[in-house]
Each structure stands twice: as structure tokens, then as C-alpha cells.
Design a protein around this motif. Structure first.
Motif, mmCIF file in Angstrom:
data_model
loop_
_atom_site.group_PDB
_atom_site.id
_atom_site.type_symbol
_atom_site.label_atom_id
_atom_site.label_comp_id
_atom_site.label_asym_id
_atom_site.label_seq_id
_atom_site.Cartn_x
_atom_site.Cartn_y
_atom_site.Cartn_z
ATOM 1 N N ALA A 1 0.729 -1.087 -0.013
ATOM 2 C CA ALA A 1 0.180 0.054 0.020
ATOM 3 C C ALA A 1 0.901 1.161 -0.029
ATOM 4 C CB ALA A 1 -0.966 0.074 1.234
ATOM 5 N N GLU A 2 1.709 1.239 0.777
ATOM 6 C CA GLU A 2 2.701 2.310 0.599
ATOM 7 C C GLU A 2 3.613 2.631 -0.552
ATOM 8 O OE1 GLU A 2 6.644 3.828 3.373
ATOM 9 O OE2 GLU A 2 5.673 2.192 3.782
ATOM 10 N N LEU A 3 3.856 1.547 -1.244
ATOM 11 C CA LEU A 3 4.353 1.870 -2.429
ATOM 12 C C LEU A 3 3.559 2.208 -3.516
ATOM 13 C CD1 LEU A 3 6.857 -1.227 -2.578
ATOM 14 C CD2 LEU A 3 7.438 0.822 -2.484
ATOM 15 N N ALA A 4 2.056 1.746 -3.373
ATOM 16 C CA ALA A 4 1.243 2.263 -4.289
ATOM 17 C C ALA A 4 0.833 3.746 -4.280
ATOM 18 C CB ALA A 4 -0.280 1.311 -4.024
ATOM 19 N N THR A 5 1.033 4.201 -3.071
ATOM 20 C CA THR A 5 0.824 5.524 -3.112
ATOM 21 C C THR A 5 1.711 6.363 -4.043
ATOM 22 O OG1 THR A 5 2.166 6.082 -1.409
ATOM 23 C CG2 THR A 5 -0.118 5.702 -0.609
ATOM 24 N N GLU A 6 2.831 5.744 -4.455
ATOM 25 C CA GLU A 6 3.726 6.839 -5.263
ATOM 26 C C GLU A 6 3.340 6.586 -6.894
ATOM 27 O OE1 GLU A 6 7.557 5.091 -4.735
ATOM 28 O OE2 GLU A 6 7.415 5.377 -2.560
ATOM 29 N N ALA B 1 0.015 2.867 4.754
ATOM 30 C CA ALA B 1 0.341 1.509 5.308
ATOM 31 C C ALA B 1 -0.326 1.216 6.794
ATOM 32 C CB ALA B 1 1.925 1.627 5.722
ATOM 33 N N GLU B 2 -0.502 2.288 7.536
ATOM 34 C CA GLU B 2 -1.083 2.071 8.767
ATOM 35 C C GLU B 2 -2.548 1.802 8.780
ATOM 36 O OE1 GLU B 2 -1.589 1.905 12.948
ATOM 37 O OE2 GLU B 2 0.342 1.728 11.808
ATOM 38 N N ALA B 3 -3.216 2.318 7.718
ATOM 39 C CA ALA B 3 -4.681 1.983 7.567
ATOM 40 C C ALA B 3 -4.877 0.375 7.187
ATOM 41 C CB ALA B 3 -5.210 3.008 6.413
ATOM 42 N N ILE B 4 -3.817 -0.142 6.233
ATOM 43 C CA ILE B 4 -3.931 -1.447 5.813
ATOM 44 C C ILE B 4 -3.593 -2.357 7.185
ATOM 45 C CG2 ILE B 4 -2.772 -3.133 4.767
ATOM 46 C CD1 ILE B 4 -4.512 -1.825 2.808
ATOM 47 N N HIS C 1 -11.120 1.471 5.413
ATOM 48 C CA HIS C 1 -11.178 1.810 3.987
ATOM 49 C C HIS C 1 -11.216 3.149 3.547
ATOM 50 C CE1 HIS C 1 -12.318 -2.534 2.186
ATOM 51 N NE2 HIS C 1 -11.517 -2.376 3.059
ATOM 52 N N ARG C 2 -11.966 3.886 4.259
ATOM 53 C CA ARG C 2 -12.399 5.413 4.085
ATOM 54 C C ARG C 2 -11.049 5.981 4.499
ATOM 55 N NH1 ARG C 2 -17.119 4.823 7.318
ATOM 56 N NH2 ARG C 2 -18.696 3.887 6.100
ATOM 57 N N THR C 3 -10.321 5.771 5.451
ATOM 58 C CA THR C 3 -9.070 6.087 6.168
ATOM 59 C C THR C 3 -7.904 5.972 5.078
ATOM 60 O OG1 THR C 3 -9.585 5.984 8.455
ATOM 61 C CG2 THR C 3 -7.158 6.284 7.730
ATOM 62 N N LEU C 4 -7.983 4.802 4.343
ATOM 63 C CA LEU C 4 -6.978 4.365 3.304
ATOM 64 C C LEU C 4 -7.135 5.257 2.249
ATOM 65 C CD1 LEU C 4 -4.972 2.598 2.326
ATOM 66 C CD2 LEU C 4 -6.606 0.637 2.054
ATOM 67 N N GLY D 1 2.160 7.629 2.312
ATOM 68 C CA GLY D 1 2.395 6.355 2.388
ATOM 69 C C GLY D 1 2.364 5.643 3.519
ATOM 70 N N LYS D 2 2.968 6.445 4.510
ATOM 71 C CA LYS D 2 2.838 5.841 5.942
ATOM 72 C C LYS D 2 1.326 5.760 6.405
ATOM 73 C CE LYS D 2 7.420 5.899 6.297
ATOM 74 N NZ LYS D 2 8.181 4.487 6.058
ATOM 75 N N ALA D 3 0.570 6.748 6.049
ATOM 76 C CA ALA D 3 -0.803 6.527 6.439
ATOM 77 C C ALA D 3 -1.458 5.424 5.920
ATOM 78 C CB ALA D 3 -1.639 7.867 6.406
#
Length: 230
Positions: free
Chosen positions: A86-91, A189-192, A173-176, A185-187
Motif C-alpha cells: 500500500a505504501e509503494l502504491a501511493t507513489e 500502510a497504517e490503515a492497511i 477503507h475510508r481512512t485508506l 504512504g505511511k498513513a
């Protein structure tokens, strides 16, 4: 043909179309796919090697039984790999991908309101992999897919036992989605991570209950007693 059988069986595992301890018969699968037993055996043995299926004997392949230790192992690995994806996907995520995720989450929430467990599991999977598939690391994606193939039967058994729809928290899911929109990315990752952990207490209680029942049944059998049907 072997690859086709492998992909379809793995997809069925992810979707929860098989239950724990369910036996998968080679001949039945061969007839279903219109092929010989050989490519079916090759596909199933590949899933055995990935621990998505369990081999009890030379010709007996089944879905692994419910087991708390195995669930905790899967959860530990998921907590490391899925937040990373998830963190990598944000990029790499763009407006069109984000819009699709919003639509998938809306369908996920609608399925929950309608208490449609199968649809909710399907939309939840599509939502998560809509993110993980953007991580840019095909090997990581494949490993996560294998983990979900092992989790699918467990979640389906949990659904059937509890008749509950609340083990996936839509707030995560909404937080993500917010984190992805901000490219945080950090947020993300934490949501997942919280999404995975949110389900854990209830699933652990379910598995502990199953193991206690099995232990009591074993004691009754050793003592020469039989359980009275209710």
C-alpha cells in the motif's frame, strides 16, 4: 491447461468457494475442466507447495483445516507485506485508479448493508488488490495473492459460523482512501495494518472455539463416549 486450473482454483480459494478441510478430488476437477488428471494434479501440487492446499496422502488433497497457529502465522506475514504494498502504491496511483477504488468501496459498503457476505468478500478483495497491484513489485503481489488464497476459506467459515458482517471495518477503507488521495504512504500502510488487525480478535475467538470443540470431541472418543445430537 495446468496454469488455467491453477488460476481458477486459487481464485476460488481467495473468494471463499472452498471451506476448510474440504477435499478436492482430482477426477472431479478433471471432469470440470474437460482435461486429464495430469494437469489438475500439477496445478493442485503447485498450490500444495504454496501451502494454500494440504496433501494428506499421495492422492488426497484438501483445503487446510481451521487452525489458530496457522492463522496467526498468516496474519504476521500479512502485517509486514500488505502495508508495504500500500505504501509503494501511493507513489503510482492516479485519479482514475483512485476513482475506481472509491466505486469499489461504495459497492463493498452496499453489500454489507444488504448482508451479502459473498459480494462483500469479493468487493473487499477487489478493493485491496486494486491498491496492491499498483505497488510495482510483481513478486510481492504474487506472495500477497498466495496469502489471500490461504485466508479465503478461513474467512468464509467465519462468516458461516457467525452470520456477521462486521469483521471488516469500512472506516479503515475510508481512512485508506484519504491517505491514497494525499499520497501519504505511511498513513496508507497504517490503515492497511489496522484493517487486518481489526478482524483479528473476533477471528481468534472463533478459531479458539473450534479448537476447544475438537479437543473435547477427542476426549469423548478416547473415553468411549458419544456426543448427543441436538
Amino acid at each position: 491447461m495446468s496454469a488455467r486450473v491453477y488460476n481458477e482454483v486459487r481464485e476460488a480459494l481467495v473468494a471463499g468457494r472452498f471451506l476448510p478441510d474440504e477435499r478436492i478430488r482430482l477426477q472431479d476437477m478433471a471432469e470440470r475442466f474437460g482435461t486429464s488428471v495430469t494437469p489438475v494434479r500439477e496445478a493442485l501440487l503447485r498450490l500444495v507447495s504454496e501451502r494454500a492446499l494440504h496433501m494428506q496422502a499421495a492422492k488426497m488433497i484438501s483445503v487446510p483445516p481451521l487452525n489458530l497457529e496457522r492463522y496467526l502465522e498468516l496474519r504476521t506475514i500479512r502485517l509486514q507485506l500488505e502495508p508495504l504494498a500500500a505504501e509503494l502504491a501511493t507513489e503510482r496511483i492516479g485519479p482514475s485508479e483512485l476513482s475506481k477504488l472509491v466505486d469499489l468501496n461504495a459497492q463493498f459498503e452496499k453489500a454489507g448493508a444488504q448482508r451479502d457476505a459473498d459480494a462483500r468478500m469479493g468487493f473487499n478483495r477487489a478493493f485491496h488488490f486494486g491498491i496492491y497491484n499498483l505497488c510495482g513489485l510483481p513478486t510481492l503481489q504474487a506472495i500477497i495473492e498466495n496469502l489471500w488464497a490461504s485466508m479465503g476459506p478461513v474467512l468464509k467459515a467465519y462468516f458461516l459460523h457467525n452470520k456477521a458482517m462486521s469483521f471488516i471495518d469500512p472506516d479503515q477503507h475510508r481512512t485508506l482512501l484519504t491517505a491514497l488521495h494525499k499520497r501519504d504512504g505511511k498513513a496508507a500502510a497504517e490503515a492497511i495494518r489496522q484493517d487486518i488487525l481489526g478482524a483479528a480478535p473476533s477471528i481468534i475467538s472463533f478459531l479458539e472455539e473450534i479448537e476447544e470443540l475438537e479437543k473435547n470431541n477427542d476426549k469423548d472418543l478416547r473415553g468411549g463416549k458419544t456426543k448427543t445430537a441436538k
